[in-house]
Design a protein around this motif. Structure first.
Motif, PDB file in Angstrom:
ATOM      1  N   ILE A  92     -22.533  10.461  29.659  1.00  0.00           N
ATOM      2  CA  ILE A  92     -22.146   9.570  28.555  1.00  0.00           C
ATOM      3  C   ILE A  92     -20.637   9.575  28.364  1.00  0.00           C
ATOM      4  O   ILE A  92     -19.998   8.525  28.183  1.00  0.00           O
ATOM      5  N   VAL A  93     -20.053  10.772  28.405  1.00  0.00           N
ATOM      6  CA  VAL A  93     -18.598  10.874  28.219  1.00  0.00           C
ATOM      7  C   VAL A  93     -17.864  10.121  29.326  1.00  0.00           C
ATOM      8  O   VAL A  93     -16.906   9.365  29.082  1.00  0.00           O
TER       9      VAL A  93
ATOM     10  N   CYS B   9     -19.027   7.704  31.252  1.00  0.00           N
ATOM     11  CA  CYS B   9     -19.248   6.260  31.123  1.00  0.00           C
ATOM     12  C   CYS B   9     -18.388   5.662  30.015  1.00  0.00           C
ATOM     13  O   CYS B   9     -17.826   4.556  30.145  1.00  0.00           O
ATOM     14  N   THR B  10     -18.293   6.377  28.911  1.00  0.00           N
ATOM     15  CA  THR B  10     -17.492   5.892  27.787  1.00  0.00           C
ATOM     16  C   THR B  10     -16.027   5.769  28.189  1.00  0.00           C
ATOM     17  O   THR B  10     -15.349   4.768  27.887  1.00  0.00           O
ATOM     18  N   ARG B  11     -15.533   6.795  28.886  1.00  0.00           N
ATOM     19  CA  ARG B  11     -14.135   6.758  29.311  1.00  0.00           C
ATOM     20  C   ARG B  11     -13.900   5.632  30.328  1.00  0.00           C
ATOM     21  O   ARG B  11     -12.882   4.928  30.286  1.00  0.00           O
TER      22      ARG B  11
ATOM     23  N   ARG C 203     -15.610   2.829  30.611  1.00  0.00           N
ATOM     24  CA  ARG C 203     -15.690   1.554  29.899  1.00  0.00           C
ATOM     25  C   ARG C 203     -14.416   1.282  29.127  1.00  0.00           C
ATOM     26  O   ARG C 203     -13.925   0.147  29.088  1.00  0.00           O
ATOM     27  N   ARG C 204     -13.877   2.344  28.538  1.00  0.00           N
ATOM     28  CA  ARG C 204     -12.653   2.171  27.766  1.00  0.00           C
ATOM     29  C   ARG C 204     -11.498   1.789  28.686  1.00  0.00           C
ATOM     30  O   ARG C 204     -10.673   0.914  28.356  1.00  0.00           O
TER      31      ARG C 204
END
Length: 270
Positions: free
Chosen positions: A240-241, A243-245, A247-248
């Motif tokens: 999740i971390v 993927c979040t990074r 995406r950002r």
């Protein structure tokens, strides 16, 4: 004449007084002891003091004279078992009897030594039988022997003496191993016998049934799955971390590209 009679009386008084004083200083030794003997066997009663040839020895049985030794010779008592050293041998003793024998040694007219022997005739101990039973989750050992009186019963566990005494011994079976063995030792004043070893009879409880999961121990699998679940959770969090990074970063890149295109369009219009 009167004076001579008075002197004679005074001399007699003096002699009597002297004899009394001498008697006061003459002492004799007196002793008493218990002697235990086996039924049907012989026992020898020995003098406490060495007999001198100038002394006379008398033996009495329950107050009746049975033997006499004088000047080192047996005068009476050869048939009674009187030895040349003054000892008295008793033969073929009867079970349960209690007899009193007394030796008296005289020197001159004075009693020098007096020894009293109280002879108690006992049966030898018979071999005991040890029985083990399981009663209300308690291991009970009972030492059985035909004789009931005058016995001492001691216990051994794995050949080591225990502090308990008496005909019965109890133990917690949970504290015993399958190899634990017990014996009882029965004794009296003349003999002893030890029983054959006996082991516990209380059954060993079955271990509690274990639950299984996928063919393996339940709690082992729970531990494995718990550890695996933690690893999966960690992987999910890391994913999740990441993927979040990602995406950002993509969002920022697209935003930057859009701003650049807009600036170029404005430049062309001008």
């Amino acid at each position: 004449m009167m004076m001579m009679m008075m002197k004679t009386e005074m001399a007699a008084v003096f002699v009597n007084t002297l004899l009394l004083l001498c008697c006061c200083f003459i002492t004799s030794t007196v002793s008493q002891e218990n002697v235990y003997a086996a039924a049907g066997e012989d026992v020898t009663l020995r003098l406490k003091n060495k007999l001198d040839s100038s002394e006379r020895l008398y033996w009495k049985h329950n107050g009746t004279q049975i033997a006499l030794m004088k000047s080192g010779r047996v005068v009476i008592g050869v048939d009674e078992g009187l030895g040349t050293d003054g000892s008295l041998t008793l033969r073929d003793l009867k079970k349960g009897s209690v007899e009193v024998y007394t030796s008296q040694i005289f020197k001159g007219g004075n009693l020098e030594h007096e020894n009293t022997f109280i002879v108690r005739v006992l049966d030898k101990v018979q071999k005991p039988t040890l029985v083990a039973t399981c009663e209300k989750h308690t291991e009970t050992f009972k030492c059985q022997v035909p004789q009931a009186e005058g016995l001492t019963i001691a216990w051994l566990q794995d050949e080591k003496p225990l502090k308990e005494t008496g005909p019965t011994l109890t133990r917690d079976p949970k504290k015993l191993t399958a190899e634990s063995s017990f014996k009882c030792n029965v004794s009296n004043h003349i003999s002893f016998e030890i029983s054959q070893p006996v082991k516990k009879t209380c059954p060993v409880p079955d271990p509690p049934a274990t639950k299984e999961l996928f063919g393996f121990d339940f709690w082992t699998m729970v531990g494995i799955l718990a550890g695996g679940g933690g690893l999966v959770l960690l992987l999910i969090i890391v994913t999740i971390v990441l993927c979040t990074r990602a995406r950002r970063r993509r969002h920022n890149r697209l935003k930057a590209e859009g701003r650049g295109e807009l600036e170029m369009a404005w430049s062309n219009q001008q």
